[in-house]
Scaffold this motif. Structure first.
Motif, PDB file in Angstrom:
ATOM      1  N   ARG A 174      -1.159 -29.304  15.458  1.00  0.00           N
ATOM      2  CA  ARG A 174      -2.204 -28.717  16.312  1.00  0.00           C
ATOM      3  C   ARG A 174      -2.643 -29.697  17.413  1.00  0.00           C
ATOM      4  NH1 ARG A 174      -7.416 -27.015  13.134  1.00  0.00           N
ATOM      5  NH2 ARG A 174      -7.571 -29.281  13.019  1.00  0.00           N
ATOM      6  N   TYR A 189      -8.019 -24.262   8.518  1.00  0.00           N
ATOM      7  CA  TYR A 189      -8.841 -23.114   8.142  1.00  0.00           C
ATOM      8  C   TYR A 189     -10.327 -23.411   8.023  1.00  0.00           C
ATOM      9  CZ  TYR A 189      -4.225 -21.266   7.119  1.00  0.00           C
ATOM     10  OH  TYR A 189      -2.924 -20.863   7.233  1.00  0.00           O
ATOM     11  N   GLY A 202      -4.876 -22.019  15.518  1.00  0.00           N
ATOM     12  CA  GLY A 202      -5.606 -22.925  14.624  1.00  0.00           C
ATOM     13  C   GLY A 202      -6.779 -23.625  15.287  1.00  0.00           C
ATOM     14  N   ARG A 217       0.387 -21.390  12.848  1.00  0.00           N
ATOM     15  CA  ARG A 217      -1.005 -21.309  13.296  1.00  0.00           C
ATOM     16  C   ARG A 217      -1.400 -22.545  14.109  1.00  0.00           C
ATOM     17  NH1 ARG A 217      -6.073 -19.301  12.067  1.00  0.00           N
ATOM     18  NH2 ARG A 217      -7.626 -20.888  11.565  1.00  0.00           N
ATOM     19  N   PRO A 257      -0.250 -29.891   9.276  1.00  0.00           N
ATOM     20  CA  PRO A 257      -0.568 -28.905  10.321  1.00  0.00           C
ATOM     21  C   PRO A 257      -1.524 -29.437  11.406  1.00  0.00           C
ATOM     22  CG  PRO A 257      -0.445 -27.829   8.202  1.00  0.00           C
ATOM     23  CD  PRO A 257      -0.279 -29.295   7.937  1.00  0.00           C
ATOM     24  N   TYR A 258      -2.524 -30.228  11.014  1.00  0.00           N
ATOM     25  CA  TYR A 258      -3.477 -30.689  12.037  1.00  0.00           C
ATOM     26  C   TYR A 258      -2.840 -31.653  13.020  1.00  0.00           C
ATOM     27  CZ  TYR A 258      -4.396 -35.238   9.698  1.00  0.00           C
ATOM     28  OH  TYR A 258      -4.298 -36.494   9.158  1.00  0.00           O
ATOM     29  N   HIS A 259      -1.758 -32.297  12.624  1.00  0.00           N
ATOM     30  CA  HIS A 259      -1.059 -33.142  13.591  1.00  0.00           C
ATOM     31  C   HIS A 259      -0.327 -32.282  14.629  1.00  0.00           C
ATOM     32  CE1 HIS A 259      -1.167 -36.213  10.164  1.00  0.00           C
ATOM     33  NE2 HIS A 259      -1.740 -36.856  11.170  1.00  0.00           N
ATOM     34  N   LYS A 287      -7.495 -29.840   7.418  1.00  0.00           N
ATOM     35  CA  LYS A 287      -6.184 -30.340   7.836  1.00  0.00           C
ATOM     36  C   LYS A 287      -5.159 -29.216   7.928  1.00  0.00           C
ATOM     37  CE  LYS A 287      -6.409 -35.199   6.677  1.00  0.00           C
ATOM     38  NZ  LYS A 287      -7.863 -35.304   6.663  1.00  0.00           N
ATOM     39  N   GLU A 321       0.959 -22.316   8.204  1.00  0.00           N
ATOM     40  CA  GLU A 321       0.027 -23.303   8.745  1.00  0.00           C
ATOM     41  C   GLU A 321       0.586 -23.962  10.007  1.00  0.00           C
ATOM     42  OE1 GLU A 321      -0.940 -25.929   5.492  1.00  0.00           O
ATOM     43  OE2 GLU A 321      -1.557 -24.243   4.236  1.00  0.00           O
ATOM     44  N   ARG A 354      -5.210 -37.702  14.314  1.00  0.00           N
ATOM     45  CA  ARG A 354      -4.924 -36.678  15.326  1.00  0.00           C
ATOM     46  C   ARG A 354      -4.988 -37.268  16.736  1.00  0.00           C
ATOM     47  NH1 ARG A 354      -9.102 -32.600  12.997  1.00  0.00           N
ATOM     48  NH2 ARG A 354      -8.575 -33.835  11.166  1.00  0.00           N
ATOM     49  N   HIS A 363     -11.210 -25.776  15.303  1.00  0.00           N
ATOM     50  CA  HIS A 363     -11.187 -27.188  15.721  1.00  0.00           C
ATOM     51  C   HIS A 363     -11.664 -27.317  17.157  1.00  0.00           C
ATOM     52  CE1 HIS A 363      -9.203 -31.154  16.792  1.00  0.00           C
ATOM     53  NE2 HIS A 363      -9.841 -31.433  15.680  1.00  0.00           N
TER      54      HIS A 363
END
Lengths: 403, 403, 403, 403
Positions: free
Chosen positions: C305, D35, C321, C62, C301-303, D32, C59, C275, C325
């Motif tokens: 990204r 995916y 990723g 990605r 992971p979204y942080h 988050k 993750e 984020r 998004h």
């Protein structure tokens, strides 16, 4: 200045559709000024420091108030001797009530205000005294109000509509107009009577004006009076409406209002409403059809002035006190700093969400809820001061862990 | 009551190690009471409504203040005619200053208080007038203070130590004791002079007492005075210390203090400090060695009383106003509701974190920071009222999006 | 996919001016997923649940991470047997370290990432073991990293620069590039060494990259690295900079960071950064000249990204990723509700101040501050589990009254 | 591991009085992790990244979930082609639904969990398609669920009970047990049908289990289900109860729930509930008689584990994931720092009010309230992506001034 005799009475004004602006809260304002003791909250300052009481009356008059309420809150004989209070013995309730009437009349005569003699809830009722005993307490104050020829009467700050009705029945004996306000919220009185039902009963008992005062913030109080209005309409009973709420934000209150908040009475500061909150309150009250719009604890003269400024278009004039206040902050045009001058407009203040400056404090509290009401031993009147042993029982009951 | 002549002077008291309790803030308190206009903030009420000013003096005296500061804030001639102010023309600065002296003296004579004549920063300085022009402004007020025989002098509310020094130099011509306080925080004055350096320069210019007033909350002000103390010690210069802070929490202020906060001046309510905050302030100030402890904007009589109550053990007596206040809330022993009687103790109030009752408001704000200072066109004195065109420039600059 | 051998190394990339995006925090993310125990915080999941560790690596890859840090935090032998931990005995530190290397390499090979072997502070140091004893601990892990041929090494999460230097000295024996980051804030390490001085000492000890990780929020961490940068420049010492901060807001932390917050580790939720906070962090770090930008505890992971999306213009590409998004919320264009589609823009999210939904909670906490540091008995390593008696001493010390 | 065939079915378990622990929210957790795309929120990851979906299933199983819900939220054909979504065309709804079933079954077989096939509200209904058209949509998914032999069916996330009834009627055709949950609060569905009435209608339509999911926080959801329970009892209709609420605090939501909050969906972080909030939720739900207790958006594996830990005394066992979690924080006994070890107890976490670390943020928000519902043009399904012109209309409607 027109003599009092020439003034229009309360009902004439209300019948004519006029807005009556009430005054603000005396006990809280004078506590901060050093003349009232938090705890007993009794009004002996009328005798002990008349100039301080007179000054506060003048400030409310100047702010636009049409009513000078006699400073007789909790001035019933049984309250003045409760829990070690010295006033009944050292001064006497009669003198306190008389002095309060004289001061209110003096200042009322300096402007277009009426004098209202006020009674409030009694320790006797909470101690389960009989109807005739409680009525005798009210009658003692009423005799003085009649003797001093007040313009109308107010029964206010009642948690139980039953006691308020007894008060109204006594006050009506005078033949003067009577206003009645309960310190309740949308959940109704402490016996569970709904606001609508309370209003109907008070009007049927003879109250010309009904509403709420104290215990809840302006927005909640308007909600409560809305329920009263609906109750009156449903019952097809006529009465004028009044609101005299707190100047403290109380979104977190339970049924008993701000008394239960952990901050009562010495840490309510962050809850004080701004003048802009009052603008909204005055407009909402007016739109609901409330004609008697004033304030209670926490209301300072500038809050009352804000009512008068918001409703200036309807009333046709600004209060005297506005000579020192530009509406919606326009006086800031004269400020030295340019970024403060940039705040001299309605849009700015209307939208502002003021910060508390208190990063370690929450926005809401959990109220105390002891479930104690009329008849409970802990509520009984007692002449002697609270003893240390009595206090220790209470201290043990109230753990400090809760915050 | 002892005649003023018999009173010990400021320096005698300080030399003897006594604590001097200052009074609170007049312009903010009287704005709320309806006698001062926010924006100009000028003290014409001394002439227009002397009874209101007198009453406030009496409340501070009763609360324990040892000083009656003449209500002459912003009473310099140039300020009284700034941006459309009518006072210079319609009343005259002389009359305002004289009336303020008379009222202060009258009330001081009712107790053990000294009269202090006060000067504050001038539009002339911000408009880059010369030293002799600015000094002439101060001298005009000083002449009246000498004529009215005040007990000592205060130069207060200066953002630039340079101007404060000019004020001190003028005031010293009188031969009377001089106190000097800047409205600065730990970052120093607007020219970047550190608190320690400011203190040294003021003391060298002749100030007997140095410190801070206004613009920051009690805790930040103590921090600043601590830096002053260290500066004085490092330079081996002697002066007494004073603090007269705001009664508003300002953890989010920048260098220019509360003026920059979006809530200034009409939505500061949630920031008002409690009496318990003041207890801590008084103790901390005392522990630091500050001998002159008072307040500025936002300080009401009950805040001053809290200083006197906290320091009662050191001073040996309670103020008169405590007859209506049980220390640390003990008056609540007389309250009707048992859960409120359970709050009649120090531990309760000391630990309480009061909620704001404002769920849509944050705890802190982002101050305005326009970076405008002495000499900037937008700060210039102008006799005419701010025009609409001038305002529109400011409105456009200050987008409302920021909150 | 290009074989690892063909990849550019850490220093080549940094020398070329490339941005290196680090990965996020494994122990906190895997604690929430159920594979790491809060308290010991040890990484035995690499052996016990390799698929869970592998998935988290994937993750982060990605999301745009250029580094797969081996999941070897607290994987020193002395930590794995501290206070009743079973890992040293039942699994062995060697197996944990080896498994972590294998997983990291496997996922790194699926993209353009490097493998970094990591060591962190040891109980031995806190227990005052000698330099050679502590170094022996690090060398045990290094042997495995060399054997598994990681691409570079990281010494991270050190509270005392002295121990970090020992780690760097050991890691440099490998000849591989070494990065070193301390878990300190602007006040410096627990021995009072300033950030600037820490950076200089680490660089002189051989660290190619220096910076901070963990313990403080992104903004505070940038402030600390700024001090490091200034220290390096003043000393004319060259090193690349890195930041791998918490994803928790910590404005109220003291010197020891978030460990001291009452919310650590099980009630940090309201502090999690959005984020959009990360966009600002990435931009500020980049502007300061930080080339190695990643995250630590709380970074999901979204942080990571969000770092890659903010710096996409500089790097020239979006991470894989981002196929799921829309930058700055533009994916909301596809939302069913129109008022949510209206949020599909940068201005909206950039300006939003998110509410906590927690009306009874404050914005800040008072950190614990026990003043306990290296050498204190309470910090000593012990093989046995903490006994009930030991706990009771701590429970008694920590009164629950504090909140 | 027992074969699925040997497992007790949903109704057998409920009849036996067992607690069924649901799983958590897939779309938010996988967003988050990288995916799922916020906006469409569709589950194509089941095809594109099966290992990521499988891993999340495993985490919920390990946390104690008894149900593996197929990752088929918004997997109706009409949703997969709405507003530019590529899934219907590039992958097909059939493949997404089949892949989701396979993954759920695989993981369910690794433990004691049942597979539930799920359908949710459709754009067709909001676009006013006919009952038979909407039912055809559901039937397409049901065919796959039957083919893959799921253990039971869930109709969830319906804002209008009418559509939910249509879904239940379709699902009942299978002969399998059916659970139905609406995303409503105490105010009822978007057509104004009360929770009690909704529950009765769903049960009469054939739902074996009724309740709520998503849109509101745990405490509000319990309140809603309480109303459902009362409605069922009053109507003498029998159904089991379920709650699968948000893991976000939403005290400030209106009727449509968290979608309307300005923070939805990218700034909800400060609202995330702690594991201790979940303990309280699980206990309250159990005490109310809810037998199916799970979570929705925001629920991570550790939240589900907290349900299992709170109800371990009733269920007789801890979930597998508790091997990495000491109940009520007891794992902290192994922490290095003594003041963190002092937090290893229930009393500590139970009483803690976590701070937000966000001094510039309020505790509550004002929800958007556009008053748009079923049939409004802005809610219509459209195959094409939202155009810039369409967005600009929305952007203009939503002024940014509101915060």
């Amino acid at each position: 200045m027109a003599p009092a005799a020439a003034k229009k009475g309360l009902l004439e004004r209300l019948d004519a559709g006029e807005i009556i602006i009430g005054d603000g809260g005396f006990v809280f304002a004078l506590e901060k000024r050093g003349y009232v003791k938090a705890g007993p909250w009794t009004p002996e300052a009328a005798v002990e420091h008349p100039e301080a009481v007179r000054q506060l009356h003048r400030e409310f008059l100047r702010a636009g108030a049409n009513v000078m309420q006699t400073f007789t809150f909790y001035a019933s004989e049984d309250k003045l001797e409760n829990r070690g209070n010295y006033v009944a013995e050292k001064i006497s309730g009669q003198k306190v009530n008389e002095a309060a009437c004289d001061i209110a009349r003096q200042v009322a005569n300096e402007g277009d205000a009426l004098v209202a003699g006020g009674v409030s809830q009694t320790p006797s009722y909470l101690s389960c005294k009989s109807e005739s005993e409680v009525k005798a307490i009210f009658r003692k104050q009423l005799d003085i109000f009649i003797n001093k020829d007040v313009d109308f009467l107010i029964a206010e700050y009642f948690e139980h509509v039953e006691e308020a009705i007894w008060a109204v029945e006594v006050l009506k004996e005078s033949g003067k107009p009577v206003a009645a306000s309960l310190c309740i919220g949308p959940e109704g009185d402490l016996n569970g009577v709904s606001p609508g039902e309370c209003a109907v009963r008070l009007a049927k008992a003879g109250a010309d004006v009904v509403g709420v005062n104290c215990h809840f913030d302006p927005m909640i109080s308007i909600e409560t009076v809305k329920l009263m209005k609906e109750g009156l309409e449903a019952a097809n009973v006529k009465a004028y409406l009044m609101t005299q709420p707190l100047a403290y934000h109380t979104p977190d209150c339970g049924k008993q209002g701000f008394i239960d908040l952990p901050e009562f009475p010495f840490a309510l500061e962050p809850r004080v409403v701004t003048r802009w909150d009052i603008h909204r309150y005055a407009r909402d009250a007016y739109n609901l059809g409330v004609q008697y719009i004033g304030g209670c604890c926490g209301f300072e003269p500038y809050h009352i002035r804000a009512i008068a400024e918001e409703l200036a278009p309807e009333r046709g004039f600004l209060p005297e006190g506005s000579e020192k206040h530009g509406s919606w902050g326009s006086g800031l045009e004269m400020h030295t700093k340019p970024w403060v001058r940039a705040r001299a407009r309605r849009e700015y203040w209307k939208e502002l969400h003021p910060a508390s400056g208190r990063p370690y404090c929450s926005s809401m509290s959990k109220p105390d809820a002891w479930g104690v009401t009329k008849g409970d031993a802990a509520l009984m009147q007692q002449k002697d001061a609270t003893t240390e042993a009595q206090l220790n029982v209470l201290f043990a009951k109230k753990s400090l862990k809760s915050f």
